[in-house]
Design a protein around this motif. Sequence first.
Motif, PDB file in Angstrom:
ATOM      1  N   ASP A  19     -10.570  66.765 -36.983  1.00  8.38           N
ATOM      2  CA  ASP A  19     -11.196  67.049 -37.958  1.00  8.38           C
ATOM      3  C   ASP A  19     -10.166  67.542 -39.149  1.00  8.38           C
ATOM      4  N   LEU A  20      -8.955  67.899 -38.818  1.00  7.90           N
ATOM      5  CA  LEU A  20      -7.945  68.257 -39.690  1.00  7.90           C
ATOM      6  C   LEU A  20      -6.807  67.271 -40.059  1.00  7.90           C
ATOM      7  N   PRO A  21      -6.316  67.933 -41.498  1.00  4.69           N
ATOM      8  CA  PRO A  21      -5.184  67.131 -41.644  1.00  4.69           C
ATOM      9  C   PRO A  21      -3.773  68.102 -41.328  1.00  4.69           C
ATOM     10  N   MET A  22      -2.754  67.664 -41.706  1.00  2.00           N
ATOM     11  CA  MET A  22      -1.419  68.403 -41.629  1.00  2.00           C
ATOM     12  C   MET A  22      -1.763  69.667 -42.351  1.00  2.00           C
ATOM     13  N   ILE A  23      -1.314  70.709 -41.904  1.00  2.00           N
ATOM     14  CA  ILE A  23      -1.590  71.812 -42.589  1.00  2.00           C
ATOM     15  C   ILE A  23      -0.160  72.297 -43.279  1.00  2.00           C
TER      16      ILE A  23
END
Lengths: 759, 158, 285
Positions: free
Chosen positions: A687-691
Amino acid sequence: MAYDTNFTGQKFKVVGTRPLRPDGLDKVTGRARYGADVSAPGQLVGRVLRSPHAHAKIVKIDTSKAEKLPGVKAVITSADLPDLTNGDAGMYDILVNCMARGKALYDGHAVAAVAAVDAATARKALKLINVEYKVLPHVTDVDEAVKPGAPVLHSKMFTDGVEPKPTKASNVAKRTEFGHGDVEQGFKEADVIVERSFKTEQTHQGYIEPHACLANLGSDGQGEMWVCTQGHFVYRNTCATLLGLDAAKLRVTASEIGGGFGGKTHVWAEPLALALSRKANRPVKLVMTRDEVFKASGPTSSTSIDVKIGATKDGRITAATATLRYQGGPFLGMWAELGAMTSYACYDLKNVKTVGYEVVVNRPKVAAYRAPSAPMAAFAVESVVDELAHKIGMDAVAFRIKNAAKEGTKSSYGPTYGPIGIGPTLEAAKNHPHMKAPLKKNQGRGMACGFWFNFGGQTSTSLNVTPDGSVNVSVGTIDVGGSRASMALIAAEELGVPYENVRCVVADTSSLGHNDMSDGSRVTFSSGMNTVIAARNAKKVLIQRAAKMWDIPEDAVTWEDGHAKPAGANAGNFPPLSLKEIAAAAANTGGPIAGHNEFVADGAGVSFATHICDVELDPETGATKIIRYTVIQDAGKAIHPSYVEGQYQGGAAQGIGWALNEEYVYGKDGRLQNAGYLDYRIPVCSDLPMIDTVILEIPNPNHPYGVRGVGETSIVPPLAAIANAVSNAAGVRMTHIPMSPPRILKALDDQAKAKAKAA
Amino acid sequence: MAGVHVSTTVNGDPAEFVCDPDEPLLDVLRNRLGLTGAKEGCGTGDCGACSVTVDGELVCSCLVLGAEVEGRKIETIEGMADGDKLHPLQRKFIEHAALQCGICTPGFLIAARALLKKNANPTEEEIRFGLAGNLCRCTGYDKIVRAVQDAAREMRGA
Amino acid sequence: MRYEAPSSTKAAVTLLTKEKGKSAILAGGTDLLVRLKGGFVEPDLIVDIKRIPAMREIKKTASGFQVGAAVSGNELGASVVKKAWPGVVEAANLIGSKQVQGRCTMVGNLCNASPAADSVPALVAAGAHAVIVGPKKKRTVPVEKIATGPGRTSLAKGEIVESLLLPKRPARAGDAYLRFIPRSEMDIAVVSAGVSLVLDAKGVVKEARVALGAVAPTVLLVAPAAKAIIGSKLDDAALDKLAAACSAACSPIDDKRGTIEFRTKVAGVLAKRAAKIAYQRAGGK
């Protein structure tokens, strides 16, 4: 507390580096021991019977059949937990929450518990307990609960903080107010005013490790408990009070903790495990199931918030108000109060007023969740700030910079700020490449700011130099995210020894004085400062010993690079003595070498963050995807930057889940519909990209290294940043969190219908 | 309830146990064999903290019955290191600070090893979808993905 | 409670037929163990069918493919079925996580009888049949006849679905399955659509089957939706008719996963998108 606060531009040798964490090996090999990983000889299995009703009078509980089942060793109800709270209302609420007394207040409220020889027998025993309920009308929605005619949970709840005090009972437990200036006058000065109402649904901290403990309490009033907790001293004190024990006789050891985020700051079933153990006279292991965690631990408030902000055409905010209604489950909380305090903390305002209402409903007792109450208030305020900037025709960042609080600003909640990081995080956002990157079709960008107080609190730390010159640091604050590494870095820095020569452990409640919990982003601040002081105290001893070894006065010895040295040429010509050499001689110079400190760590530095988020929207389904995310936050000083980044990223990820998908769904029957990870949807890896993270360091003048807390602030801006991004992508203002696909699709459809109607 | 007698292999060693017919393998590992590295985060296959392999196949041990593993080969986190030599994934997780509380770490390591066995050079997206069955609430997954990428690089000798 | 792992279908049927109490069939176990854990089922007998060799096989036959009841998602994904029925295999591979894929089976997904089961709309669109063995004669029924409502099936006591039959593909055929989930993985379908098409030489849709999931008590085969695109080259007007027919067929509920409004609308959106993929797979341009 003698330490140098003149730290700006300090040079560090090991602080700020990224060594391997001391608990890493245990955690990658599976041998780290968490709450449920420890067993005792003769241990029983504890299980809790819970109310299936949202609100019900308990007419009768018959445990006789369960007691007769072979293998059952103890059955308890509220009758086994007499009220020993001595008028302490907060403690009484905890007692009532641990085990319903006369009335079940939510779906999942404990009504009885058993201890049996195995899990199957315990499960069977629960089925044999006969509880006669008289179901009462319930209310779970925060807005419904304050309406006239709503079912009233407590016949003796008369709103606090209202003059004159109401004579009619209601679900509003308390009113609080903050602010300064004259908001009416301020709104008159405004060219543009934006006023909106917002709603946020209830979320859970979602720690992967369910609550677990191994309780062993004897009829002599002595006991031990192994437990996953954010505060073993607080658990000890609370359990001792509820069970009528001397705190000193209950030794609590904290397990490794599998996540807490505020949810393990309260006791839940631990007093029940102790009571079962005392009754059965055997150790009892009690582990919650996942659905029990959702139903009967402490999620955060659902809220309803009204915000009104006015500004002049040139972008100066003239007045701001907020009315915040937060539910605390069935008990008085301080959740709306915290929301009211944090709402406008980012801004320098002449006229501001916030009012908080603590509301009770038939949901589980609310606990802290990472910067508790601030994310919802920030969502409401930062949404309106964004809209106001658009209306004035100003860039959203520039508008915020113009109104940002700075050193000397009187905050909306009272205190006047020292050096703070809101301005620098906004400037960093303005100049960040993320802000300038092009967007594609159906993509939107949003940004938002966030604030958290941070906390200090009671802390007790011991530092011991071993005969071989290696160093033990014993802290009483739970390591929730790498703090043992940070403590070891700090001790190494102070003593001038290698990081590898220091081992930090979390000591049990018998080994140190009281420590407050690992909450309020306080561990690296308070235990860190305490480690500095303890190390400096140990250094004093090391210097004394060196002086003795050289037979010169103490003040003729200094400490440098891990060695005692003569203070100057006059002190004598001695080769430096290493810590190791002094430690080796300790037996002949006065015995063990140690440094201790206990204090209340005052002066936690307030913390600010600015987040930037890009989101892509599928306008046909309302689906969203976070495609880029940047966290910019002031750490004061990053002791171990990897774990500071980890806090930034973790808070952002939790905020993303909250913003988009996580919510408690209650049925019309007042029962929780999604008490599991399948339908309580926390973000998964895909669900997430690199943050991306940017660590700013604006030192906290009250900490010897400049440390502020870093753990919580990162969850404050995401709801607002994502709401602004989605609103920009969708072309319609989103006012209800989570912005689940059905809510987004409905907003798009409603807008299309309105446009069609207007045309 | 009649107990089921099961002979199996765990981390290369023969193991025997008697379990209830409806007892999950996870409970067998934790309560009967003393292997507490696999964690129960949910008990319903939604969090991946109990990941192990059975005959090389990645599974949630909470969704396998103990009775089913007769004659099978089970591998758990306790068998991942080779003596005092950590698996590259284990080493990279520590180096990249890819764990905070660490409760999900055993499951992630077992799942990541299974992923790299099937795909030695995964893209970031393949890693993210490959590990989507493992929940982490602390890290935001950033450092976990980076650790897996770095371990994959090292294991490929690149 | 007993656990049995028979080595033949016949032995399994005998165990199930003779059991006086409640029995449960264990294939992948990814639904059964969840229900055991929650205390929703307490069977007296668990029959594990994974040690039955016939149930572990995927066979290519003269009329198509036969997929055994205990074939896991991973095994199916690595098989020859994928080339012929990519939509069916992708649908089966969407069930749960990588961990679940090592265990879950299409037959289990079918017999769990959830209207939101991922593989079922794709199987219904494909015209798949279930081979049922039991104390009486072996029978073969269309897969849409298995579920009769949420959690309920038409299987009689002692009956087991032994395998699924997927027909042989003619030239210019393609299928696809899409579901809507709020996250990118790990969710149950809020609404889903399976489409299977056969085109003529000119790229006109000759045959079509459209199925929807999570919009009614069972997976729906929507004949009017198929009719809306037969004879078309899947132009925008045909796709709009398809979407409208799908939305019209929906009778969903409001629940924790989605609203009536959302499901009704998105059913059409997904059917359109799935039809486009199926069309492309069939060689349509």
